[in-house]
Design a protein around this motif. Structure first.
Motif, PDB file in Angstrom:
ATOM      1  N   MET A   1       0.833  -1.181   0.000  1.00  0.00           N
ATOM      2  CA  MET A   1       0.000   0.000   0.000  1.00  0.00           C
ATOM      3  C   MET A   1       0.877   1.243   0.000  1.00  0.00           C
ATOM      4  O   MET A   1       1.846   1.310   0.717  1.00  0.00           O
ATOM      5  N   LYS A   2       0.526   2.193  -0.803  1.00  0.00           N
ATOM      6  CA  LYS A   2       1.455   3.242  -1.159  1.00  0.00           C
ATOM      7  C   LYS A   2       1.971   4.033   0.030  1.00  0.00           C
ATOM      8  O   LYS A   2       3.087   4.537   0.003  1.00  0.00           O
ATOM      9  N   LYS A   3       1.178   4.144   1.072  1.00  0.00           N
ATOM     10  CA  LYS A   3       1.612   4.966   2.193  1.00  0.00           C
ATOM     11  C   LYS A   3       2.820   4.373   2.905  1.00  0.00           C
ATOM     12  O   LYS A   3       3.527   5.055   3.629  1.00  0.00           O
ATOM     13  N   PHE A   4       3.080   3.073   2.695  1.00  0.00           N
ATOM     14  CA  PHE A   4       4.277   2.477   3.272  1.00  0.00           C
ATOM     15  C   PHE A   4       5.516   3.230   2.817  1.00  0.00           C
ATOM     16  O   PHE A   4       6.510   3.293   3.530  1.00  0.00           O
ATOM     17  N   LEU A   5       5.482   3.799   1.631  1.00  0.00           N
ATOM     18  CA  LEU A   5       6.646   4.465   1.081  1.00  0.00           C
ATOM     19  C   LEU A   5       7.149   5.582   1.983  1.00  0.00           C
ATOM     20  O   LEU A   5       8.344   5.848   2.052  1.00  0.00           O
ATOM     21  N   PHE A   6       6.239   6.252   2.673  1.00  0.00           N
ATOM     22  CA  PHE A   6       6.624   7.391   3.470  1.00  0.00           C
ATOM     23  C   PHE A   6       7.215   6.976   4.807  1.00  0.00           C
ATOM     24  O   PHE A   6       7.688   7.824   5.552  1.00  0.00           O
ATOM     25  N   PHE A   7       7.195   5.681   5.091  1.00  0.00           N
ATOM     26  CA  PHE A   7       7.676   5.236   6.389  1.00  0.00           C
ATOM     27  C   PHE A   7       8.933   4.379   6.282  1.00  0.00           C
ATOM     28  O   PHE A   7       9.492   3.984   7.268  1.00  0.00           O
ATOM     29  N   PHE A   8       9.341   4.073   5.064  1.00  0.00           N
ATOM     30  CA  PHE A   8      10.593   3.369   4.877  1.00  0.00           C
ATOM     31  C   PHE A   8      11.644   4.357   4.396  1.00  0.00           C
ATOM     32  O   PHE A   8      11.337   5.334   3.721  1.00  0.00           O
ATOM     33  N   SER A   9      12.871   4.105   4.715  1.00  0.00           N
ATOM     34  CA  SER A   9      13.953   4.952   4.221  1.00  0.00           C
ATOM     35  C   SER A   9      13.950   4.957   2.710  1.00  0.00           C
ATOM     36  O   SER A   9      13.835   3.930   2.064  1.00  0.00           O
TER      37      SER A   9
ATOM     38  N   ALA B   1      17.856 -16.403  -5.522  1.00  0.00           N
ATOM     39  CA  ALA B   1      16.743 -15.574  -5.980  1.00  0.00           C
ATOM     40  C   ALA B   1      15.688 -15.394  -4.890  1.00  0.00           C
ATOM     41  O   ALA B   1      15.269 -16.365  -4.249  1.00  0.00           O
ATOM     42  N   ILE B   2      15.255 -14.147  -4.710  1.00  0.00           N
ATOM     43  CA  ILE B   2      14.189 -13.820  -3.761  1.00  0.00           C
ATOM     44  C   ILE B   2      13.066 -13.127  -4.525  1.00  0.00           C
ATOM     45  O   ILE B   2      13.298 -12.144  -5.230  1.00  0.00           O
ATOM     46  N   LEU B   3      11.853 -13.633  -4.382  1.00  0.00           N
ATOM     47  CA  LEU B   3      10.677 -13.038  -5.014  1.00  0.00           C
ATOM     48  C   LEU B   3       9.946 -12.149  -4.024  1.00  0.00           C
ATOM     49  O   LEU B   3       9.695 -12.553  -2.889  1.00  0.00           O
ATOM     50  N   PHE B   4       9.563 -10.953  -4.470  1.00  0.00           N
ATOM     51  CA  PHE B   4       8.910  -9.976  -3.602  1.00  0.00           C
ATOM     52  C   PHE B   4       7.705  -9.417  -4.369  1.00  0.00           C
ATOM     53  O   PHE B   4       7.813  -8.452  -5.118  1.00  0.00           O
ATOM     54  N   PRO B   5       6.502  -9.990  -4.210  1.00  0.00           N
ATOM     55  CA  PRO B   5       5.312  -9.488  -4.908  1.00  0.00           C
ATOM     56  C   PRO B   5       4.718  -8.255  -4.232  1.00  0.00           C
ATOM     57  O   PRO B   5       4.978  -7.983  -3.057  1.00  0.00           O
ATOM     58  N   THR B   6       3.906  -7.526  -4.971  1.00  0.00           N
ATOM     59  CA  THR B   6       3.374  -6.240  -4.516  1.00  0.00           C
ATOM     60  C   THR B   6       2.244  -6.388  -3.501  1.00  0.00           C
ATOM     61  O   THR B   6       1.565  -7.399  -3.430  1.00  0.00           O
ATOM     62  N   TRP B   7       2.040  -5.297  -2.749  1.00  0.00           N
ATOM     63  CA  TRP B   7       0.907  -5.204  -1.820  1.00  0.00           C
ATOM     64  C   TRP B   7      -0.332  -4.744  -2.568  1.00  0.00           C
ATOM     65  O   TRP B   7      -0.299  -4.459  -3.762  1.00  0.00           O
ATOM     66  N   PHE B   8      -1.447  -4.644  -1.870  1.00  0.00           N
ATOM     67  CA  PHE B   8      -2.731  -4.239  -2.446  1.00  0.00           C
ATOM     68  C   PHE B   8      -2.629  -2.833  -3.042  1.00  0.00           C
ATOM     69  O   PHE B   8      -2.288  -1.877  -2.355  1.00  0.00           O
ATOM     70  N   GLY B   9      -2.924  -2.716  -4.333  1.00  0.00           N
ATOM     71  CA  GLY B   9      -2.883  -1.429  -5.000  1.00  0.00           C
ATOM     72  C   GLY B   9      -1.494  -0.923  -5.306  1.00  0.00           C
ATOM     73  O   GLY B   9      -1.337   0.139  -5.902  1.00  0.00           O
ATOM     74  N   GLY B  10      -0.473  -1.657  -4.913  1.00  0.00           N
ATOM     75  CA  GLY B  10       0.900  -1.207  -5.095  1.00  0.00           C
ATOM     76  C   GLY B  10       1.525  -1.715  -6.376  1.00  0.00           C
ATOM     77  O   GLY B  10       0.992  -2.604  -7.045  1.00  0.00           O
ATOM     78  N   THR B  11       2.669  -1.159  -6.711  1.00  0.00           N
ATOM     79  CA  THR B  11       3.409  -1.551  -7.908  1.00  0.00           C
ATOM     80  C   THR B  11       4.840  -1.902  -7.529  1.00  0.00           C
ATOM     81  O   THR B  11       5.309  -1.591  -6.424  1.00  0.00           O
ATOM     82  N   SER B  12       5.542  -2.514  -8.466  1.00  0.00           N
ATOM     83  CA  SER B  12       6.946  -2.849  -8.212  1.00  0.00           C
ATOM     84  C   SER B  12       7.776  -1.588  -7.991  1.00  0.00           C
ATOM     85  O   SER B  12       8.756  -1.602  -7.240  1.00  0.00           O
ATOM     86  N   GLU B  13       7.380  -0.484  -8.614  1.00  0.00           N
ATOM     87  CA  GLU B  13       8.079   0.783  -8.377  1.00  0.00           C
ATOM     88  C   GLU B  13       7.934   1.206  -6.918  1.00  0.00           C
ATOM     89  O   GLU B  13       8.891   1.697  -6.298  1.00  0.00           O
ATOM     90  N   ASN B  14       6.728   1.020  -6.350  1.00  0.00           N
ATOM     91  CA  ASN B  14       6.512   1.355  -4.940  1.00  0.00           C
ATOM     92  C   ASN B  14       7.399   0.525  -4.013  1.00  0.00           C
ATOM     93  O   ASN B  14       7.762   0.977  -2.927  1.00  0.00           O
ATOM     94  N   LEU B  15       7.728  -0.687  -4.443  1.00  0.00           N
ATOM     95  CA  LEU B  15       8.486  -1.597  -3.585  1.00  0.00           C
ATOM     96  C   LEU B  15       9.974  -1.273  -3.511  1.00  0.00           C
ATOM     97  O   LEU B  15      10.668  -1.756  -2.625  1.00  0.00           O
ATOM     98  N   ILE B  16      10.465  -0.463  -4.449  1.00  0.00           N
ATOM     99  CA  ILE B  16      11.910  -0.277  -4.549  1.00  0.00           C
ATOM    100  C   ILE B  16      12.514   0.214  -3.240  1.00  0.00           C
ATOM    101  O   ILE B  16      13.522  -0.315  -2.769  1.00  0.00           O
ATOM    102  N   ALA B  17      11.916   1.233  -2.633  1.00  0.00           N
ATOM    103  CA  ALA B  17      12.472   1.764  -1.389  1.00  0.00           C
ATOM    104  C   ALA B  17      12.435   0.725  -0.278  1.00  0.00           C
ATOM    105  O   ALA B  17      13.364   0.619   0.522  1.00  0.00           O
TER     106      ALA B  17
ATOM    107  N   GLY C   1       2.201 -10.355   1.638  1.00  0.00           N
ATOM    108  CA  GLY C   1       2.301 -11.386   2.667  1.00  0.00           C
ATOM    109  C   GLY C   1       1.286 -12.489   2.456  1.00  0.00           C
ATOM    110  O   GLY C   1       1.561 -13.667   2.710  1.00  0.00           O
ATOM    111  N   MET C   2       0.088 -12.127   1.978  1.00  0.00           N
ATOM    112  CA  MET C   2      -0.926 -13.132   1.646  1.00  0.00           C
ATOM    113  C   MET C   2      -0.414 -14.041   0.536  1.00  0.00           C
ATOM    114  O   MET C   2      -0.587 -15.273   0.582  1.00  0.00           O
TER     115      MET C   2
END
Length: 327
Positions: free
Chosen positions: A1-9, A57-73, A141-142
């Motif tokens: 979820m996009k708001k996670f971005l503001f809480f991670f470095s 290899a580690i797989l990291f799928p997106t959260w609800f409404g999120g994109t791989s770009e959101n996951l980068i941080a 996580g689901m």
């Protein structure tokens, strides 16, 4: 979820900043509901190098409404890409991979469908027969819980973070309410998109705890911030994609999809687990994940602050230390 971005470095390495989105075609994809997604595609980004043994290899799928770009941080703070080959994947229905917004006649999907599509990507496009780890946040996580039950011999380690193996009664209330708000706007596409303003309010109400909002926000700014949040949701999220992924989450039940009861899971699951939950999470209730971790007597971390579903960002150091030690 996009708001996670503001809480991670947001400090990421140069390789993260330079990486670009790629697409893979996985052909005709058959859903759990026996529907066909023609020319199904998945978006993804990779970081680091695959070793000669293809074992990192580690797989990291997106959260609800999120994109791989959101996951980068997030991935940049969690995973050492000098050691691991990280694959961020856009889950079906998120607007990047095949979704209602870009695929005419897109059918209802499940979390298992997301995982099956990712399995095809990993085995056919990446030609891997093993993943060192799967990890994800929230809906990611689901998917992680689904991965280890759908493909128990394929994954060595798994880290579901504020996810759930099965929706709780409270979770169902939340997701169905958000879905209903959009449906009650009628069939007009503009009205449905505008309904995302109200969805944003309900979503944010459950994203963190009352204590968190009282501690971090001023009441005098509430109306302005609610309006901005609503506008951001209208601009950033297609309502049909939103409903699509809500339906997928509502279907989440690894006991049903695997045919295994909780008591049978210790013998069924082969992956080593690190389960991370937020004890005050009002968006993804921690009970079923906690129950699962205790039944399997596995690695288990509780985030106990007042950030609710945002806890992985608020308690970043604790999360990073647990993940580093586990991996």
């Amino acid at each position: 979820m996009k708001k996670f971005l503001f809480f991670f470095s947001l400090c990421t390495t140069q390789i993260f900043a330079q990486n670009t989105l790629k697409f893979a075609s996985i052909g005709q994809f058959k859903t759990q509901g026996s529907k066909i997604i023609k020319n199904c595609k998945l978006g993804y980004r990779t970081f680091g190098q695959l070793n000669a043994e293809k074992s990192n290899a580690i797989l990291f799928p997106t959260w609800f409404g999120g994109t791989s770009e959101n996951l980068i941080a997030n991935a940049g703070t969690m995973i050492d890409t000098t050691k691991f080959y990280l694959i961020l994947v856009d889950a079906l229905g998120n607007g990047i991979s095949s979704s209602p917004s870009n695929t005419p006649g897109f059918p209802d999907i499940t979390i298992r469908d997301m995982v099956n599509a990712e399995y095809t990507l990993i085995t056919k496009n990446f030609q891997l027969n093993h993943l060192y780890a799967v990890m994800g946040i929230s809906m990611g996580g689901m998917q992680t819980f689904e991965w280890i039950t759908a493909y128990p011999d394929f994954v060595e380690k798994a880290i579901p973070i504020v996810g759930t193996p099965k929706q709780s009664y409270y979770d169902i209330l939340l997701w169905k309410t958000e879905w209903n708000i959009i449906e009650q706007a009628g069939k007009n596409p503009v009205a449905r998109k505008n309904a995302m303003r109200q969805v944003a309010t309900v979503h944010n109400l459950n994203l963190a705890t009352p204590d968190y909002y009282v501690r971090t926000e001023k009441a005098e700014e509430a109306y302005a911030k609610m309006q901005k949040s609503g506008e951001d949701r209208v601009k950033g999220n297609n309502p049909e994609n939103w409903i699509c992924q809500i339906k997928a989450m509502l279907s989440q039940d690894i006991y049903q999809t695997s045919g295994k009861s909780l008591s049978e899971m210790p013998n069924h699951i082969k992956a080593k687990l690190l389960v991370i939950v937020a004890t005050r999470d009002a968006m993804v209730n921690p009970y079923t994940a906690t129950e699962f971790a205790k039944a399997l007597n596995t690695n288990y971390v509780e985030l106990t602050g007042d950030c609710g579903h945002l806890a992985p960002g608020c308690e970043t150091d604790k999360v990073k230390k647990a993940i580093a030690a586990f991996l």
